[in-house]
Structures are given as structure tokens and as C-alpha cells.
Design an enzyme around this catalytic site. Structure first.
Site, mmCIF file in Angstrom:
data_model
loop_
_atom_site.group_PDB
_atom_site.id
_atom_site.type_symbol
_atom_site.label_atom_id
_atom_site.label_comp_id
_atom_site.label_asym_id
_atom_site.label_seq_id
_atom_site.Cartn_x
_atom_site.Cartn_y
_atom_site.Cartn_z
ATOM 1 N N ASP A 91 -46.406 48.481 -3.257
ATOM 2 C CA ASP A 91 -46.455 47.088 -3.687
ATOM 3 C C ASP A 91 -46.650 47.002 -4.990
ATOM 4 O OD1 ASP A 91 -46.340 44.273 -3.200
ATOM 5 O OD2 ASP A 91 -48.581 44.473 -2.671
ATOM 6 N N SER A 92 -46.445 45.497 -5.441
ATOM 7 C CA SER A 92 -46.878 45.484 -6.829
ATOM 8 C C SER A 92 -48.431 45.253 -6.897
ATOM 9 C CB SER A 92 -46.149 44.001 -7.303
ATOM 10 O OG SER A 92 -46.745 43.000 -6.550
ATOM 11 N N TYR A 103 -44.716 40.698 -9.387
ATOM 12 C CA TYR A 103 -43.247 40.643 -9.260
ATOM 13 C C TYR A 103 -42.520 39.381 -9.051
ATOM 14 C CZ TYR A 103 -42.779 46.074 -8.702
ATOM 15 O OH TYR A 103 -43.152 47.395 -8.566
ATOM 16 N N GLY A 104 -43.470 38.598 -8.334
ATOM 17 C CA GLY A 104 -42.604 37.354 -7.847
ATOM 18 C C GLY A 104 -42.382 36.359 -8.986
ATOM 19 N N CYS A 139 -43.584 45.201 0.285
ATOM 20 C CA CYS A 139 -43.281 44.140 -0.655
ATOM 21 C C CYS A 139 -42.119 43.383 -0.648
ATOM 22 C CB CYS A 139 -43.493 44.450 -2.318
ATOM 23 S SG CYS A 139 -43.038 43.129 -3.376
ATOM 24 N N ASN A 140 -42.345 42.195 -0.239
ATOM 25 C CA ASN A 140 -40.959 41.326 0.431
ATOM 26 C C ASN A 140 -40.202 41.293 -1.020
ATOM 27 O OD1 ASN A 140 -41.137 39.860 3.198
ATOM 28 N ND2 ASN A 140 -43.033 40.237 2.442
ATOM 29 N N THR A 141 -40.605 40.985 -2.023
ATOM 30 C CA THR A 141 -39.854 40.692 -3.335
ATOM 31 C C THR A 141 -39.104 42.051 -3.633
ATOM 32 O OG1 THR A 141 -41.291 39.143 -4.186
ATOM 33 C CG2 THR A 141 -39.954 39.995 -5.787
ATOM 34 N N CYS A 158 -44.732 37.198 1.978
ATOM 35 C CA CYS A 158 -45.198 37.907 0.864
ATOM 36 C C CYS A 158 -46.389 38.898 1.663
ATOM 37 C CB CYS A 158 -45.819 37.150 -0.517
ATOM 38 S SG CYS A 158 -46.611 38.088 -1.344
ATOM 39 N N THR A 159 -46.395 40.138 1.483
ATOM 40 C CA THR A 159 -47.477 40.990 1.910
ATOM 41 C C THR A 159 -49.075 40.559 1.321
ATOM 42 O OG1 THR A 159 -47.083 42.790 0.598
ATOM 43 C CG2 THR A 159 -45.871 42.718 2.623
#
EC number: 5.1.1.3
Length: 264
Positions: free
Chosen positions: A10-11, A42-43, A74-76, A188-189
């Protein structure tokens, strides 16, 4: 026994919400958790930046840690770079996508909110999920970089201001038909880490859903029949850049069994 880890990426610390669900289902799973602290957040980045950064970074991580499976928690990153990562790596890669399908299954009012980062909520991938699984629903979206920061702050032991959550949710409930929202997708996680604060700030009771349980089941399916160590042992927390801010996360990481922080 097979000691190869499952690598969660993840970020920042948002992927811990996915890790928790996986650990509950697979308690003997060795873990490497990677936070791209050098690239966080990241978003607010462009699609081109994420599409270039994530596959290259995961290639380095796969070489270094030799995981049996990678979870892009991470969704993004998933909505932008999942296909490229799968093409580049010769091992299973599990992505994280907005849980629109389960949200549509439980919504009574047929108005669903999608709360994510700016980069996630504008993706065509989200359009496709809404079309395929929530065609009879009104799907409202709102992106918030601040909510990511609030979740990170909470993991640092900083009590968030409840008023901030109410204002962020106003970006959904203030839209046309927003008052009818009965289900919100945490896309978003990071956001499940502040689920209690979000629920308390909502103007009326709503269900919050995310994909962590489904991801855990997917990991179990893809590793079915594989050997695991007798115990998971201490997990590794890896940062792409370390400073006093990341080191202050040590107590929170320890709650997830991540006892060995290191730098890529």
C-alpha cells in the site's frame, strides 16, 4: 515447511485493514507489509505517475522477498496498475477494488455512496463496476485526500477531530439524492481504520462496506493446499523511506505482528 511470505502493498498504513482480515483467516501466514512512504499519498497523484511507479516497485519487491503471492492492498494502485503488475510478474497478484457489488446487494434505498481518494473515484474501473453490479442504483462518489491523512494520524495515536469526518461525509450526503444513501463503500483501504468515526459522523445510520473479507478469502483460495510454517513468526514492515514519522508507527505495526521494520 514453505516459509514464503504473502506480500501486502500500500502507499501507507491503509493496507493494514486488509492484512487484519487475512490474518484472521490465515493465522500462520508469514507476512511482509510494504508501505510506499516515499510515494505517499497516491490519491493525489496522476494516473501516469502511479502506472509507472507501482509495477516497477513491485518488481523490486518480488525479487527481494520472493513472495508466494502479492496483495495490492490499495484501491488507487489496483484500479490503475493491477493489469500491468499481473503482466509483469509470474506469481498471483490480488487487487483491491471498490466493493460496489456487495453494497448493491444490501442497499434498500438503491442509493450508494462511494468514498475513496480522488484518483480512485474518477477511474473508469469504478464506472464499470457500477454498471455491472449496481445498474439499478444511484451511485454517488466523493474523493477525500484528507480522510487518508486522518486514518494515518489515528495510527500515530493522534485523536482526529469528529467535525472533519462530518464535513467529509457531507461531500456524499450533500449531493442530489445523497439524503437517501443507506450504504457507503469504503473505496480506500485507509478508511476502515476510521470506520467508527465515520459511522458516528453520518447524519443517519448507514452500512459501511469494504472488500477486505473478500480479499482474505481470495488469498485462502489461491494458497489452498500450500504448506505454511507452524507459526507466522514476526512479520516484516518495509518502508520505501523511513523517518521519525514512520518509526513512530512501531506500536501500531506491532499489533499486526509486524515487528521488524526495515527500509527497501
Amino acid at each position: 515447511m514453505d516459509s514464503r511470505p504473502v506480500l501486502f502493498f500500500d502507499s501507507g498504513v491503509g493496507g493494514l485493514s486488509v492484512l487484519a482480515a487475512a490474518q484472521a483467516l490465515l493465522p500462520r501466514m508469514p507476512v511482509v507489509y510494504v508501505a510506499d512512504s516515499a510515494g505517499f499519498p497516491y490519491g493525489t497523484k496522476s494516473e501516469a505517475e502511479i502506472a509507472a511507479r507501482v509495477p516497477a516497485l513491485l518488481g523490486r519487491l518480488a525479487e527481494r522477498y520472493r513472495p508466494r503471492l502479492i496483495v495490492i492492498a490499495c484501491n488507487t494502485a489496483s484500479t490503475i496498475a493491477l493489469a500491468a503488475v499481473r503482466s509483469a510478474l509470474d506469481l498471483p497478484v490480488v487487487g483491491t477494488v471498490p466493493a460496489i457489488k456487495p453494497a448493491a446487494l444490501i442497499s434498500k434505498t438503491r442509493v450508494i455512496g462511494v468514498l475513496g481518494t480522488d484518483a480512485t473515484v474518477r477511474q473508469p474501473y469504478v464506472d464499470d463496476l457500477a454498471r455491472r453490479f449496481a445498474g439499478d442504483c444511484t451511485v454517488l462518489r466523493h474523493g477525500s485526500a484528507e480522510l487518508v491523512e486522518l486514518a494515518e494520524a489515528k495510527l500515530h495515536g493522534i485523536a482526529p477531530d469528529p467535525a472533519r469526518f462530518a464535513e467529509i461525509l457531507g461531500g456524499l450526503f450533500g449531493q442530489s439524492d445523497g439524503a437517501r444513501i443507506d450504504t457507503i463503500v469504503n473505496a480506500c483501504t485507509h478508511f476502515p481504520l476510521v470506520s467508527d468515526e465515520l459511522a458516528a459522523a453520518a447524519p443517519h445510520p448507514v452500512a459501511f462496506v469494504d472488500g477486505s473479507a473478500g480479499i482474505a478469502r481470495r488469498i485462502a483460495f489461491l494458497t489452498a493446499g500450500q504448506d505454511w510454517p507452524e507459526t507466522a513468526g514476526d512479520g516484516r514492515a518495509v518502508f520505501t523511506a523511513r523517518d521519525a514519522t514512520t518509526d513512530a508507527l512501531a506500536p501500531a505495526l506491532a499489533r499486526f505482528g509486524l515487528m521488524r521494520p526495515e527500509t527497501l
